[in-house]
Design a protein around this motif. Structure first.
Motif, short mmCIF file in Angstrom:
data_model
loop_
_atom_site.label_atom_id
_atom_site.label_comp_id
_atom_site.label_asym_id
_atom_site.label_seq_id
_atom_site.Cartn_x
_atom_site.Cartn_y
_atom_site.Cartn_z
N GLU A 62 0.80 -1.22 0.00
CA GLU A 62 0.00 0.00 0.00
C GLU A 62 0.83 1.28 0.00
OE1 GLU A 62 -2.44 0.17 3.46
OE2 GLU A 62 -0.76 0.12 4.87
N ARG A 79 -5.86 3.05 -2.28
CA ARG A 79 -6.35 3.33 -0.93
C ARG A 79 -7.17 4.63 -0.91
NH1 ARG A 79 -4.85 1.28 4.05
NH2 ARG A 79 -5.66 2.52 5.79
N LEU A 138 -10.54 3.91 -2.48
CA LEU A 138 -11.39 3.06 -1.64
C LEU A 138 -11.95 3.83 -0.44
CD1 LEU A 138 -9.52 -0.38 -1.58
CD2 LEU A 138 -11.60 0.24 -2.84
N VAL A 181 -10.66 -0.91 4.69
CA VAL A 181 -9.29 -1.29 4.32
C VAL A 181 -8.51 -1.66 5.57
CG1 VAL A 181 -7.14 -0.56 3.23
CG2 VAL A 181 -9.34 0.21 2.30
N SER A 238 -4.76 -2.93 7.30
CA SER A 238 -3.32 -2.83 7.10
C SER A 238 -2.60 -3.75 8.05
CB SER A 238 -2.84 -1.38 7.33
OG SER A 238 -3.42 -0.50 6.39
#
Length: 313
Positions: free
Chosen positions: A16, A25, A28, A36, A38
């Motif tokens: 990312e 990202r 989104l 999302v 991570s």
């Protein structure tokens, strides 16, 4: 009365921090039905932590070098039924068996194939423009599959990876350069395969001193094509393929009012514009696709594919 909250679809962007990952990202963030996730940076290379992340998301986007993308796919394979859906933005699986090519407008039923897929290979930016121009004409019989074609393209430097971006932003790169002159650019296999060509096209990419934006052009001698099509025949075939699309637009008789086309007009959008330039008296045409190499050429296409695969289109 209380209303139950709709469960968010979970997405992990593997890689990312790169240019495409950051763009995905950002896009989104505007999709309310997606959350999302991570991974802890300290565990980014921890195999067990990565497997756990894959096991607990609905879809993973691979914004990685090809070998790293293959490693993540191998890790997903080990999870069996617990593996997430995958959108691979690398070059690793674009012509691989078992993967659906992620150009939703390529044929009338292709969005449905993406919607039903577990694994989708996101297209390259250059092939997106080339395929959009060539495939409808091959399908319509206007261009034979074995016809010798040349595809020329210019992109902003953001599509060239970290070293190219750093060189341009530091002011040490040239204003313009051709590259891939060994004729083995990594995008050629998908360009040929999904354009429906049996003869390998000549592909000549170039980069200019602007961050993003792209023009892809295909010159044609109309009098050597079967049926000697006119400019309107080509324009009509393209218009028919993309009729009703909210993303792909075919310009109508642009040569009457345009003699120049600049690359940055669609920056920040996910649009793709197609043009048919030429002169009937010369029996020559130039087909042009314009797009943002970080939009429909990368992150925009990825988000489109993510939404299709998660049933959010």
């Amino acid at each position: 009365m209380t209303t139950a909250k709709t469960k968010l679809a979970s997405v992990f962007i593997d890689g990312e921090a790169g240019t495409t990952g950051l763009e995905i990202r950002e896009r989104l963030a505007g999709v309310g039905q997606i959350g999302v996730k991570s991974i802890d940076p300290a565990k980014r290379k921890d195999r067990a932590a990565r497997a756990e992340m894959l096991r607990n998301v609905d879809l993973v986007v691979l914004c990685l070098p090809d070998d790293a993308a293959r490693e993540t796919v191998a890790l997903a394979d080990e999870l069996g039924a617990e593996a997430p859906k995958i959108v691979d933005a690398s070059t690793a699986h674009r012509v691989a068996d078992g993967w659906v090519y992620g150009f939703a407008e390529m044929t009338a039923d292709h969005a449905g194939k993406i919607r039903a897929a577990k694994r989708v290979a996101n297209p390259g930016c250059y092939p997106t423009g080339g395929i959009a121009l060539i495939r409808p004409l091959v399908d319509a019989g206007i261009i034979p599959a074995d016809h010798p074609l040349t595809v020329n393209a210019v992109s902003g430097y953001s599509g060239g990876g970290r070293s190219m971006i750093e060189a341009y932003e530091a002011g040490t790169a040239p204003a313009f350069e051709l590259y891939g002159l060994g004729l083995e650019h990594k995008h050629v296999p998908e360009l040929q395969t999904y354009s429906g060509l049996t003869r390998r096209p000549i592909f000549v990419p170039s980069v200019g001193n602007f961050r993003q934006g792209m023009l892809v052009s295909v010159p044609l001698h109309l009098d050597v094509l079967p049926g000697k099509p006119c400019l309107r025949d080509i324009e009509s075939a393209l218009a028919e393929r993309y009729r009703g699309s909210e993303i792909v637009r075919v310009a109508t008789e642009p040569s009457a009012s345009l003699s120049r086309l600049e690359a940055e007009e669609l920056n920040g959008t996910d649009k793709l514009e197609l043009y048919v330039f030429g002169k009937a008296a010369l029996n020559q045409a130039v087909l042009v696709a314009r797009l943002d190499n970080l939009g429909k050429g990368a992150a925009g296409a990825a988000v489109q594919n993510i939404k299709l695969m998660l049933g959010l289109d």
